[in-house]
Enzyme design. Structure first.
Site, PDB file in Angstrom:
ATOM      1  N   ASN A 241     -15.947  -4.770   7.804  1.00 59.96           N
ATOM      2  CA  ASN A 241     -14.531  -4.556   7.503  1.00 59.96           C
ATOM      3  C   ASN A 241     -13.940  -3.649   8.582  1.00 59.96           C
ATOM      4  O   ASN A 241     -14.157  -2.438   8.570  1.00 59.96           O
ATOM      5  CB  ASN A 241     -14.411  -3.917   6.105  1.00 59.96           C
TER       6      ASN A 241
ATOM      7  N   HIS B  50      -9.558  -4.045  -2.397  1.00 63.14           N
ATOM      8  CA  HIS B  50     -10.067  -2.853  -1.704  1.00 63.14           C
ATOM      9  C   HIS B  50      -9.272  -1.621  -2.150  1.00 63.14           C
ATOM     10  O   HIS B  50      -8.053  -1.680  -2.304  1.00 63.14           O
ATOM     11  CB  HIS B  50      -9.970  -3.035  -0.187  1.00 63.14           C
TER      12      HIS B  50
ATOM     13  N   GLU C 140      -8.249   0.886  -0.647  1.00 57.17           N
ATOM     14  CA  GLU C 140      -7.153   1.312   0.230  1.00 57.17           C
ATOM     15  C   GLU C 140      -5.886   0.515  -0.064  1.00 57.17           C
ATOM     16  O   GLU C 140      -4.780   0.972   0.224  1.00 57.17           O
ATOM     17  CB  GLU C 140      -7.588   1.186   1.704  1.00 57.17           C
TER      18      GLU C 140
ATOM     19  N   GLU D  61     -17.708  -0.255  -4.442  1.00 55.60           N
ATOM     20  CA  GLU D  61     -17.395   0.767  -3.452  1.00 55.60           C
ATOM     21  C   GLU D  61     -16.783   1.988  -4.120  1.00 55.60           C
ATOM     22  O   GLU D  61     -15.562   2.013  -4.363  1.00 55.60           O
ATOM     23  CB  GLU D  61     -16.370   0.219  -2.450  1.00 55.60           C
TER      24      GLU D  61
ATOM     25  N   SER E 284     -19.629   4.259   3.348  1.00 53.59           N
ATOM     26  CA  SER E 284     -20.435   5.077   4.268  1.00 53.59           C
ATOM     27  C   SER E 284     -21.823   4.514   4.573  1.00 53.59           C
ATOM     28  O   SER E 284     -22.757   5.287   4.808  1.00 53.59           O
ATOM     29  CB  SER E 284     -20.552   6.512   3.745  1.00 53.59           C
TER      30      SER E 284
ATOM     31  N   GLY F 192     -15.751   6.223   3.828  1.00 55.35           N
ATOM     32  CA  GLY F 192     -15.378   7.022   4.998  1.00 55.35           C
ATOM     33  C   GLY F 192     -15.708   8.505   4.900  1.00 55.35           C
ATOM     34  O   GLY F 192     -15.235   9.297   5.705  1.00 55.35           O
TER      35      GLY F 192
ATOM     36  N   LYS G  41     -10.884  -2.933   9.091  1.00 57.61           N
ATOM     37  CA  LYS G  41      -9.652  -2.236   8.672  1.00 57.61           C
ATOM     38  C   LYS G  41      -8.562  -2.360   9.758  1.00 57.61           C
ATOM     39  O   LYS G  41      -8.519  -3.378  10.438  1.00 57.61           O
ATOM     40  CB  LYS G  41      -9.961  -0.763   8.350  1.00 57.61           C
TER      41      LYS G  41
HETATM   42  P1  PGA Z   1     -16.889   2.883   5.319  1.00 61.26           P
HETATM   43  O1  PGA Z   1     -15.865   1.846   4.666  1.00 61.26           O
HETATM   44  O2  PGA Z   1     -18.175   2.134   5.590  1.00 61.26           O
HETATM   45  O3  PGA Z   1     -16.213   3.334   6.576  1.00 61.26           O
HETATM   46  O4  PGA Z   1     -17.105   3.964   4.341  1.00 61.26           O
HETATM   47  C1  PGA Z   1     -16.269   0.940   3.710  1.00 61.26           C
HETATM   48  C2  PGA Z   1     -15.072   0.172   3.207  1.00 61.26           C
HETATM   49  O5  PGA Z   1     -14.006   0.746   3.021  1.00 61.26           O
HETATM   50  O6  PGA Z   1     -15.129  -1.033   3.011  1.00 61.26           O
END
Ligand code: PGA
Length: 249
Positions: free
Chosen positions: A10, A98, A100, A167, A210, A173, A12
């Site tokens: 991903n 997601h 976000e 998640e 992460s 993150g 982003k």
């Molecule tokens: P990350 O993101 O691996 O940077 O924690 C995972 C995600 O948001 O899908």
């Protein structure tokens, strides 16, 4: 869907036309025999989807979008893209739900509409669920996860084209991952809820948050996990390759 181990990259809101070069080594890796049960899916920003589709054409790597508008056909929605357009450009997958995007307005109901439209467009869905830190502290995790699953998948008869990605929001993150024992319990819980309410042929559940080359060895101990959704570390080809190799060896 088969018994593949999934690795979703991903990206982003990162990446430009030059960054596509970095996937060359991942493409070579995907052609190795030892990776025949590995499914790699790149989810770059919309602007790069078409280039990724071209670049990965002769490999087993698939491409997916990170979101879409809930309206299932064309319409006057400035700045938006629907699932038909995502499919039309050559994507096979789409990430929906997601955190976000939940944070900026995607309710369970909106996510449900998006999932329906994406299924209608013949896309496979990576459906993200997860609790916030506050919900975890208030011991609401199971309730939240169950709610997100039931509401997000409401009325959907065939969920065999849906992969669930657990998640925890507090893990995305931050460098933090859940305790392995706890994570295993949550994955088993999610599987149970999905099986009880939707009777899929087989439930596929990924973990995201992460994931990096250092922690993947402990994460892969959980046999119930069918792969990983990787954010930050997937933008670096070396780290992404390392994660894949450490998961399968
Ligand atoms: P990350 O993101 O691996 O940077 O924690 C995972 C995600 O948001 O899908």
């Amino acid at each position: 869907m088969t018994n593949n181990i999934y690795f979703i990259a991903n990206w982003k809101m990162y990446g430009n036309i030059e960054s596509i070069k970095t996937i060359k080594n991942v493409i070579s890796l995907s052609k190795k025999r030892s990776l025949k049960n590995v499914k790699i899916i790149y989810c770059p920003p919309y602007t790069l989807l078409s280039e990724f589709v071209k670049k990965t054409k002769k490999s087993s790597i698939s491409v997916g979008a990170q979101n879409c508008h809930q309206h299932s056909s064309f319409g006057s929605f400035t700045g938006s893209i629907n699932s038909l357009m995502v499919k039309n450009i050559g994507c096979e997958y789409i990430i929906l739900g997601h955190s976000e995007n939940r944070k900026i307005g995607d309710t369970d109901k909106v996510i449900n509409t998006k999932i329906r439209s994406a299924l209608k467009a013949n896309l496979k869905i990576i459906f993200c669920i997860g609790e916030t830190l506050k919900e975890k502290k208030n011991k609401q995790t199971k309730k939240i996860l169950k709610n997100q699953i039931i509401k997000g998948l409401k009325g959907i008869k065939n969920i065999n084209n849906i992969i669930i990605s657990y998640e925890p929001v507090w893990s995305i993150g931050t460098g933090l991952i859940p305790k392995i024992d706890d994570l295993k319990k949550k994955i088993i819980f999610i599987k149970k809820v999905v099986n009880n309410y939707f009777q899929p042929k087989k439930t596929k559940i990924l973990y995201g948050g992460s994931v990096n080359p250092k922690n993947v060895k402990s994460l892969k101990q959980i046999k119930q996990i069918n792969g990983f959704l990787v954010g930050g570390a997937s933008q670096n080809d070396k780290k992404f390759i390392d994660i894949i190799q450490k998961s399968i060896n």
